[in-house]
Enzyme design. Structure first.
Site, PDB file in Angstrom:
ATOM      1  N   HIS A  13       0.877  -1.194   0.000  1.00 42.07           N
ATOM      2  CA  HIS A  13       0.000   0.000   0.000  1.00 42.07           C
ATOM      3  C   HIS A  13       0.900   1.226   0.000  1.00 42.07           C
ATOM      4  CE1 HIS A  13      -3.864   2.092   1.445  1.00 42.07           C
ATOM      5  NE2 HIS A  13      -2.961   3.052   1.223  1.00 42.07           N
ATOM      6  N   HIS A  15       1.669   5.248  -1.682  1.00 46.88           N
ATOM      7  CA  HIS A  15       1.299   6.423  -2.485  1.00 46.88           C
ATOM      8  C   HIS A  15       2.570   7.014  -3.091  1.00 46.88           C
ATOM      9  CE1 HIS A  15      -2.827   6.526  -0.927  1.00 46.88           C
ATOM     10  NE2 HIS A  15      -2.286   6.040   0.176  1.00 46.88           N
ATOM     11  N   LYS A 107      -8.861  -0.300  -5.978  1.00 45.60           N
ATOM     12  CA  LYS A 107      -8.930   0.304  -4.651  1.00 45.60           C
ATOM     13  C   LYS A 107     -10.236   1.060  -4.480  1.00 45.60           C
ATOM     14  CE  LYS A 107      -7.582   1.996  -0.686  1.00 45.60           C
ATOM     15  NZ  LYS A 107      -6.543   2.994  -0.471  1.00 45.60           N
ATOM     16  N   HIS A 146     -10.423   1.054   1.481  1.00 48.40           N
ATOM     17  CA  HIS A 146     -10.231   2.003   2.581  1.00 48.40           C
ATOM     18  C   HIS A 146     -11.498   1.919   3.429  1.00 48.40           C
ATOM     19  CE1 HIS A 146      -8.524   5.856   4.312  1.00 48.40           C
ATOM     20  NE2 HIS A 146      -9.685   5.684   4.936  1.00 48.40           N
ATOM     21  N   HIS A 180      -4.690  -0.804   5.653  1.00 49.88           N
ATOM     22  CA  HIS A 180      -4.181  -0.070   6.832  1.00 49.88           C
ATOM     23  C   HIS A 180      -5.110  -0.186   8.034  1.00 49.88           C
ATOM     24  CE1 HIS A 180      -6.897   2.774   4.988  1.00 49.88           C
ATOM     25  NE2 HIS A 180      -6.032   3.220   4.105  1.00 49.88           N
ATOM     26  N   ASP A 252       1.370   2.494   3.591  1.00 53.69           N
ATOM     27  CA  ASP A 252       0.521   3.679   3.442  1.00 53.69           C
ATOM     28  C   ASP A 252       1.376   4.938   3.548  1.00 53.69           C
ATOM     29  OD1 ASP A 252      -1.712   5.171   2.899  1.00 53.69           O
ATOM     30  OD2 ASP A 252      -2.521   5.079   4.936  1.00 53.69           O
TER      31      ASP A 252
HETATM   32  C1  NCD Z   1      -3.513   8.949   2.000  1.00 53.76           C
HETATM   33  C2  NCD Z   1      -3.054   9.976   0.968  1.00 53.76           C
HETATM   34  O1  NCD Z   1      -2.521  11.013   1.393  1.00 53.76           O
HETATM   35  O2  NCD Z   1      -3.192   9.725  -0.227  1.00 53.76           O
HETATM   36  N1  NCD Z   1      -3.599   9.567   3.283  1.00 53.76           N
HETATM   37  C3  NCD Z   1      -3.539   8.952   4.478  1.00 53.76           C
HETATM   38  O3  NCD Z   1      -3.710   9.611   5.502  1.00 53.76           O
HETATM   39  N2  NCD Z   1      -3.295   7.674   4.596  1.00 53.76           N
HETATM   40  C4  NCD Z   1      -4.811   8.347   1.556  1.00 53.76           C
HETATM   41  C5  NCD Z   1      -5.215   7.141   2.354  1.00 53.76           C
HETATM   42  O4  NCD Z   1      -4.651   6.064   2.195  1.00 53.76           O
HETATM   43  O5  NCD Z   1      -6.125   7.275   3.172  1.00 53.76           O
HETATM   44 ZN    ZN Z   2      -3.246   5.002   1.544  1.00 53.08          ZN
END
Ligand code: NCD
Ligand code: ZN
Length: 347
Positions: A13, A15, A107, A146, A180, A252
């Site tokens: 996971h 970003h 997702k 999520h 998460h 995450d």
């Molecule tokens: C994530 C993001 O910034 O893209 N933020 C987070 O707090 N984890 C999005 C997500 O996974 O909820």
């Molecule tokens: Zn995330």
């Protein structure tokens, strides 16, 4: 000095963002991980085959791995696989058949629940979702979720359990990953439904709400879902340290530029990608469970997702590591502090 070797670490996971941010953060993951499940919450979200392919190309470019065979001569010796995902919408079976070889997961975000999720699901109307979820189930595409409602912030994940239940019962062959997870309630769901799995972050194994807001507010620890109570963290720790076969590591890691975090209206997301393996070694070692980290960091994910990552060997030691104050414009968790373990080499 103690050392520990991890093989083919996977971050299920992640970003990576786009543009300059992508260029900053992608090499930090590709250095020590063999692959990562890349989240699709770009602006606009990744919803077409063309967007998936183009984003994957940009990621490969950012890590110095060019995926055009003509450019092979320029290819860096970097083995990192971006496992791609689509942003959930109701899709046709025909579309999913054409995209299935380019993605491993779709997702699902409830609309507006977190960063860049405005185009997410507004209501869990099973009849409307059934064709998509049945096609995913038949095609072997994982549903990554999520799982938060729009209720009281500390209860959002627990309230979402009835939706996980509905999905798990109605689509028994669909693999569903509770992303998460932060609560004891979610941990308990793993035993109840064969087709429910989970990712756990490093930060949710380390902090509770007290660390975020119990003293001075710490924006770099603010994320969705928010860190919960000590008993929730204990439940997460238990399944992670035992490397429960249905749980896998998903950082995450969610980078935001400094001005979006240190602001009136702090963006949600903790940036951990460059220190995740070190933190996990330190944590598992502290609990005498280092031997279980391999399953948590890679083997379970390989089994759940059916992945065969390319060989990568990461050697870590319990030599302290000073976490940089910044990576580009992003402040990592534990910025400027020493953590217990260091990456010594990657082969
Ligand atoms: C994530 C993001 O910034 O893209 N933020 C987070 O707090 N984890 C999005 C997500 O996974 O909820
Ligand atoms: Zn995330």
């Amino acid at each position: 000095m103690k050392t520990h070797t991890l093989l083919m670490p996977l971050d299920m996971h992640l970003h990576l963002r786009d543009g300059v941010m992508l260029e900053t953060v992608a090499p930090l993951s590709s250095y020590s991980f063999s692959g990562a499940l890349v989240m699709p919450n770009l602006v606009p979200p990744v919803i077409t085959l063309e967007a998936v392919v183009a984003y994957k190309h940009r990621i490969n470019h950012a890590i110095g791995k060019l995926d055009d065979p003509d450019e092979e001569a320029l290819m860096a010796d970097d083995c990192f696989e971006p496992y791609m995902s689509l942003f959930y919408q109701n899709y046709t079976r025909a579309f999913l058949s054409t995209v299935k070889d380019e993605i491993v997961a779709i997702k699902l975000y409830p609309a507006g629940i977190t960063t860049n999720s405005e185009g997410g699901v507004k209501s869990f109307d099973l009849d409307a979702m059934r064709p998509t979820l049945e096609a995913m189930s038949d095609l072997g595409i994982v549903l990554s979720v999520h799982g938060e409602t729009d209720g009281f912030v500390m209860d959002r994940e627990a309230e979402f359990m009835s939706i996980y239940e509905m999905l798990a019962v109605n689509f028994p062959k669909l693999k569903i990953v509770m992303e998460h997870i932060t609560t004891k309630a979610a941990v308990e769901m793993l035993e109840r439904y064969e087709n429910l799995f989970a990712t756990i972050t490093a930060h949710h194994l380390l902090i509770t709400l007290d660390d975020v807001a119990g003293g001075m507010l710490r924006p770099h620890l603010f994320c969705k879902p928010i860190a919960k109570r000590p008993e929730d963290r204990e439940a997460l720790l238990h399944v992670a340290l035992e490397a429960h076969p249905k749980v896998m590591f998903g950082s995450d890691s969610a980078p935001h530029p400094q001005h979006k975090k240190e602001a009136c209206g702090c963006a949600a997301g903790v940036f951990t990608a460059p220190i995740a393996l070190q933190l996990l070694c330190e944590l598992f070692d502290k609990h005498g469970k280092l031997e279980n980290l391999q399953a948590f960091i890679s083997d379970n994910a390989q089994n759940i997702y059916g992945l065969c990552p390319e060989f990568k060997e990461v050697v870590l030691s319990n030599r302290p590591f000073l976490v940089p104050e910044k990576y580009g414009d992003v402040i990592p968790m534990f910025a400027g502090e020493h953590i217990g373990w260091t990456i010594e080499s990657v082969n």
